[in-house]
Design an enzyme around this catalytic site. Structure first.
Site, mmCIF file in Angstrom:
data_model
loop_
_atom_site.group_PDB
_atom_site.id
_atom_site.type_symbol
_atom_site.label_atom_id
_atom_site.label_comp_id
_atom_site.label_asym_id
_atom_site.label_seq_id
_atom_site.Cartn_x
_atom_site.Cartn_y
_atom_site.Cartn_z
ATOM 1 N N ARG A 172 34.626 29.103 31.221
ATOM 2 C CA ARG A 172 34.879 30.071 30.152
ATOM 3 C C ARG A 172 36.272 29.991 29.524
ATOM 4 N NH1 ARG A 172 36.873 35.332 32.347
ATOM 5 N NH2 ARG A 172 37.748 34.865 34.382
ATOM 6 N N ARG A 176 40.610 27.632 20.791
ATOM 7 C CA ARG A 176 40.488 28.089 19.399
ATOM 8 C C ARG A 176 41.358 27.259 18.474
ATOM 9 N NH1 ARG A 176 42.082 33.682 20.854
ATOM 10 N NH2 ARG A 176 40.256 34.537 21.882
ATOM 11 N N ARG A 249 39.532 35.243 48.268
ATOM 12 C CA ARG A 249 40.883 34.784 48.025
ATOM 13 C C ARG A 249 41.714 36.055 47.955
ATOM 14 N NH1 ARG A 249 43.678 30.632 49.231
ATOM 15 N NH2 ARG A 249 45.339 30.415 47.724
ATOM 16 N N ARG A 280 51.783 34.219 38.604
ATOM 17 C CA ARG A 280 52.210 34.893 37.379
ATOM 18 C C ARG A 280 53.164 36.048 37.695
ATOM 19 N NH1 ARG A 280 46.080 36.922 35.739
ATOM 20 N NH2 ARG A 280 45.718 38.142 37.594
ATOM 21 N N GLU A 300 52.902 37.539 41.575
ATOM 22 C CA GLU A 300 51.615 37.396 42.279
ATOM 23 C C GLU A 300 51.558 36.068 43.022
ATOM 24 O OE1 GLU A 300 48.022 38.033 40.037
ATOM 25 O OE2 GLU A 300 48.824 39.861 39.150
ATOM 26 N N TYR A 348 32.212 38.468 41.096
ATOM 27 C CA TYR A 348 33.443 38.714 40.357
ATOM 28 C C TYR A 348 33.147 39.531 39.107
ATOM 29 C CZ TYR A 348 37.925 38.871 38.514
ATOM 30 O OH TYR A 348 39.098 39.402 38.054
ATOM 31 N N ASP A 350 34.114 42.151 36.195
ATOM 32 C CA ASP A 350 35.188 42.836 35.479
ATOM 33 C C ASP A 350 34.856 44.328 35.432
ATOM 34 O OD1 ASP A 350 37.100 40.944 34.893
ATOM 35 O OD2 ASP A 350 36.086 40.236 33.097
HETATM 36 P P1 FAD Z 1 36.950 48.381 44.331
HETATM 37 O O1 FAD Z 1 37.881 48.786 43.252
HETATM 38 O O2 FAD Z 1 37.397 47.291 45.244
HETATM 39 O O3 FAD Z 1 36.601 49.679 45.167
HETATM 40 C C1 FAD Z 1 36.028 49.638 46.449
HETATM 41 C C2 FAD Z 1 36.628 50.795 47.233
HETATM 42 O O4 FAD Z 1 35.906 50.943 48.478
HETATM 43 C C3 FAD Z 1 38.085 50.576 47.605
HETATM 44 O O5 FAD Z 1 38.850 51.682 47.203
HETATM 45 C C4 FAD Z 1 38.052 50.420 49.132
HETATM 46 O O6 FAD Z 1 39.228 50.920 49.762
HETATM 47 C C5 FAD Z 1 36.835 51.265 49.499
HETATM 48 N N1 FAD Z 1 36.221 50.900 50.768
HETATM 49 C C6 FAD Z 1 35.859 49.662 51.198
HETATM 50 N N2 FAD Z 1 35.317 49.731 52.435
HETATM 51 C C7 FAD Z 1 35.331 51.040 52.799
HETATM 52 C C8 FAD Z 1 34.921 51.740 53.976
HETATM 53 N N3 FAD Z 1 34.387 51.094 55.017
HETATM 54 N N4 FAD Z 1 35.090 53.083 54.015
HETATM 55 C C9 FAD Z 1 35.641 53.743 52.959
HETATM 56 N N5 FAD Z 1 36.054 53.128 51.827
HETATM 57 C C10 FAD Z 1 35.909 51.790 51.745
HETATM 58 N N6 FAD Z 1 38.758 43.615 35.630
HETATM 59 C C11 FAD Z 1 38.908 43.729 34.291
HETATM 60 O O7 FAD Z 1 37.999 44.177 33.597
HETATM 61 N N7 FAD Z 1 40.102 43.369 33.689
HETATM 62 C C12 FAD Z 1 41.154 42.870 34.399
HETATM 63 O O8 FAD Z 1 42.208 42.562 33.806
HETATM 64 C C13 FAD Z 1 41.009 42.724 35.812
HETATM 65 N N8 FAD Z 1 42.014 42.243 36.558
HETATM 66 C C14 FAD Z 1 41.860 42.100 37.902
HETATM 67 C C15 FAD Z 1 42.935 41.587 38.647
HETATM 68 C C16 FAD Z 1 42.806 41.439 40.019
HETATM 69 C C17 FAD Z 1 43.953 40.892 40.836
HETATM 70 C C18 FAD Z 1 41.569 41.797 40.655
HETATM 71 C C19 FAD Z 1 41.406 41.613 42.144
HETATM 72 C C20 FAD Z 1 40.523 42.326 39.920
HETATM 73 C C21 FAD Z 1 40.648 42.479 38.542
HETATM 74 N N9 FAD Z 1 39.617 43.013 37.771
HETATM 75 C C22 FAD Z 1 39.766 43.121 36.403
HETATM 76 C C23 FAD Z 1 38.344 43.469 38.380
HETATM 77 C C24 FAD Z 1 38.366 44.967 38.762
HETATM 78 O O9 FAD Z 1 39.370 45.200 39.717
HETATM 79 C C25 FAD Z 1 36.989 45.349 39.329
HETATM 80 O O10 FAD Z 1 35.992 45.140 38.358
HETATM 81 C C26 FAD Z 1 36.864 46.798 39.811
HETATM 82 O O11 FAD Z 1 38.018 47.286 40.393
HETATM 83 C C27 FAD Z 1 35.731 46.851 40.819
HETATM 84 O O12 FAD Z 1 35.453 48.174 41.222
HETATM 85 P P2 FAD Z 1 34.619 48.429 42.541
HETATM 86 O O13 FAD Z 1 34.384 49.888 42.631
HETATM 87 O O14 FAD Z 1 33.446 47.530 42.602
HETATM 88 O O15 FAD Z 1 35.553 47.909 43.745
HETATM 89 N N1 UDP Z 2 43.659 29.313 34.365
HETATM 90 C C1 UDP Z 2 44.511 28.235 34.211
HETATM 91 N N2 UDP Z 2 45.755 28.436 33.679
HETATM 92 C C2 UDP Z 2 46.182 29.664 33.296
HETATM 93 C C3 UDP Z 2 45.307 30.758 33.442
HETATM 94 C C4 UDP Z 2 44.049 30.563 33.987
HETATM 95 O O1 UDP Z 2 44.166 27.121 34.566
HETATM 96 O O2 UDP Z 2 47.338 29.775 32.819
HETATM 97 C C5 UDP Z 2 42.318 29.081 34.988
HETATM 98 C C6 UDP Z 2 42.370 29.205 36.507
HETATM 99 O O3 UDP Z 2 41.488 28.239 37.056
HETATM 100 C C7 UDP Z 2 41.842 30.597 36.768
HETATM 101 C C8 UDP Z 2 40.805 30.757 35.650
HETATM 102 O O4 UDP Z 2 41.379 30.037 34.538
HETATM 103 O O5 UDP Z 2 41.263 30.712 38.046
HETATM 104 C C9 UDP Z 2 40.535 32.208 35.248
HETATM 105 O O6 UDP Z 2 41.752 32.819 34.939
HETATM 106 P P1 UDP Z 2 41.867 34.277 34.307
HETATM 107 O O7 UDP Z 2 43.310 34.592 34.119
HETATM 108 O O8 UDP Z 2 40.979 34.338 33.124
HETATM 109 O O9 UDP Z 2 41.181 35.195 35.405
HETATM 110 P P2 UDP Z 2 41.769 36.214 36.493
HETATM 111 O O10 UDP Z 2 42.491 35.380 37.503
HETATM 112 O O11 UDP Z 2 42.689 37.161 35.771
HETATM 113 O O12 UDP Z 2 40.530 36.831 36.991
#
Ligand code: FAD
Ligand code: UDP
Length: 369
Positions: A172, A176, A249, A280, A300, A348, A350
């Site tokens: 993905r 552009r 991860r 980053r 990070e 994964y 969002d």
């Molecule tokens: P979670 O937010 O993980 O919630 C699960 C909850 O369950 C947690 O609070 C945990 O503590 C709790 N839990 C687990 N086990 C137990 C237990 N046994 N008892 C009680 N509680 C428990 N999405 C985007 O759209 N845009 C972004 O820019 C973006 N950036 C991200 C960057 C990172 C580094 C990561 C990791 C994710 C990112 N995401 C992003 C994805 C986003 O975080 C998720 O879509 C969203 O938070 C998922 O919600 P969830 O409720 O499924 O899980």
């Molecule tokens: N990626 C890359 N260079 C960058 C940013 C992203 O090669 O500067 C690649 C990398 O493989 C990464 C994937 O694109 O795992 C998705 O990155 P993105 O930032 O879209 O996702 P996020 O890590 O925020 O979920």
């Protein structure tokens, strides 16, 4: 008699949306959260007037109008547009790959010139059926972009060489041939003014919540307390890892409060050189255009995950997908437990995907009542 209609494990987006929707319809819900705060990974905390994204930068984006309208009930979103910068060996490039990137890399001005160079590079390294990420990336963007902007970042992010990683990870990458640094193609995008935590607070306003409570430590007790269980923790943990643990991860964040107004001039700066240990740096104040004398940055570091660490990114390779299927087959047989969200479904997702999947679940669930 059960005390609650639903015990919801986890107060992240999936748990909070389902709790909100069910309690709105009169079902009594109890949310259990093992952390000391609500919100899951979208949790933001105000420090020095800045809303810090404690579990990594979260930018809301979607093309689904219904989901956009849905989140806007709980917050006002600003007009933030994600435009990350990449730094490779002290040179600075715009992301995603667009005319700004190409003009800096190849010293050209027009889309025609950029296309000629990229097409030539793509041909030179073209592989019919790309078997790994390296082959896939070179097919998509050619060698120069792969080596300067993809290889190092990806190898740090996933802890493996690009020729050992599955091709699908970078299916993905947007490319552009216009001067447009907007990272996402989605129609709607922004950051909630005041951070994400107030959204979750509003969703859980009329719901009983227990913090610092691990459902799995007293599983039987809580299974008895509710007619149904919505589990948003890791599915393998629910089944006591009976087939072995699913792989993730992890990420380590190093946060610093700096006595300066502006550190890097952008919310997201990627370091694509393998020799820089972090992937980053996030400067949180730029998500909300906050005007204050200090700034907060998070470096990070992507890291290997072991059982007990915070699970961040599911590793959806063949081995883990097959393992997940075994747990999913067990889950299918449950009559009182539903597995939702990123950890419950080992996907994964969002944020907009999580909200969509929570609302779809509610629709089916309440129609069966
Ligand atoms: P979670 O937010 O993980 O919630 C699960 C909850 O369950 C947690 O609070 C945990 O503590 C709790 N839990 C687990 N086990 C137990 C237990 N046994 N008892 C009680 N509680 C428990 N999405 C985007 O759209 N845009 C972004 O820019 C973006 N950036 C991200 C960057 C990172 C580094 C990561 C990791 C994710 C990112 N995401 C992003 C994805 C986003 O975080 C998720 O879509 C969203 O938070 C998922 O919600 P969830 O409720 O499924 O899980
Ligand atoms: N990626 C890359 N260079 C960058 C940013 C992203 O090669 O500067 C690649 C990398 O493989 C990464 C994937 O694109 O795992 C998705 O990155 P993105 O930032 O879209 O996702 P996020 O890590 O925020 O979920």
């Amino acid at each position: 008699m059960k005390k609650y209609a639903y015990i919801i494990v986890g107060s992240g987006l999936f748990g909070a949306v389902t709790a909100y929707e069910l309690s709105k319809r009169g079902y009594k819900c109890l949310v259990l959260e093992k952390r000391n705060h609500i919100g899951g990974n979208v949790y933001t905390e105000k420090i020095e007037e800045i809303n810090v994204h404690k579990y990594g930068a979260h930018i809301f984006h979607t093309s689904d109008k219904e989901i956009w309208d849905y989140v806007n009930q709980f917050a006002d979103f600003n007009n933030y547009v994600n435009s990350p910068i990449a730094i490779y060996k002290d040179e600075l490039y715009n992301l995603p790959f667009n005319m700004n990137t190409f003009s800096k890399l190849f010293h050209i001005k027009t889309p025609k010139e950029a296309k000629e160079i990229i097409e030539k590079e793509k041909k030179e390294s073209f592989v019919e059926n790309p078997k790994n990420l390296e082959e896939q990336a070179k097919n998509l963007v050619g060698k120069t972009i792969y080596e300067k902007l993809i290889k190092g970042y990806t190898e740090k992010q996933w802890g493996k060489k690009c020729d050992e990683l599955p091709a699908f990870i970078i299916k993905r990458l947007p490319v552009r041939f216009i001067y447009d640094n907007n990272y996402f193609n989605d129609r709607y995008q922004g950051i909630p003014i005041g951070g994400y935590t107030p959204i979750i607070e509003k969703m859980l306003e009329n719901v009983d919540v227990l913090l610092n409570t691990d459902f799995l430590k007293e599983k039987e007790k809580y299974m008895q307390m509710g007619e149904k269980i919505i589990f948003t923790g890791p599915i393998d943990a629910f089944y006591n890892y009976c087939f072995g643990p699913l792989e993730y991860r992890s990420v380590r964040f190093e946060n610093e409060i700096l006595d300066m107004e502006n550190y890097q001039g952008n919310a997201v700066v990627n370091y694509t050189d393998f020799d820089i240990p972090y992937t980053r740096i996030i400067e949180h104040k730029h998500f909300e255009f906050t005007n204050c004398p200090k700034t907060i940055i998070s470096k990070e570091y992507s890291s290997k995950w072991k059982l007990g660490d915070e699970p961040y990114y599911p590793v959806n390779d063949e081995k883990n997908s097959a393992l997940y299927k075994k747990y999913h087959d067990l889950a299918e047989k449950e009559t009182r437990v539903y597995f939702g969200g990123r950890l419950g479904q080992y996907k994964y997702f969002d944020m907009h995907n999580v909200i969509r999947s929570a609302l779809d679940y509610i629709k089916t669930e309440v129609s069966q009542k």
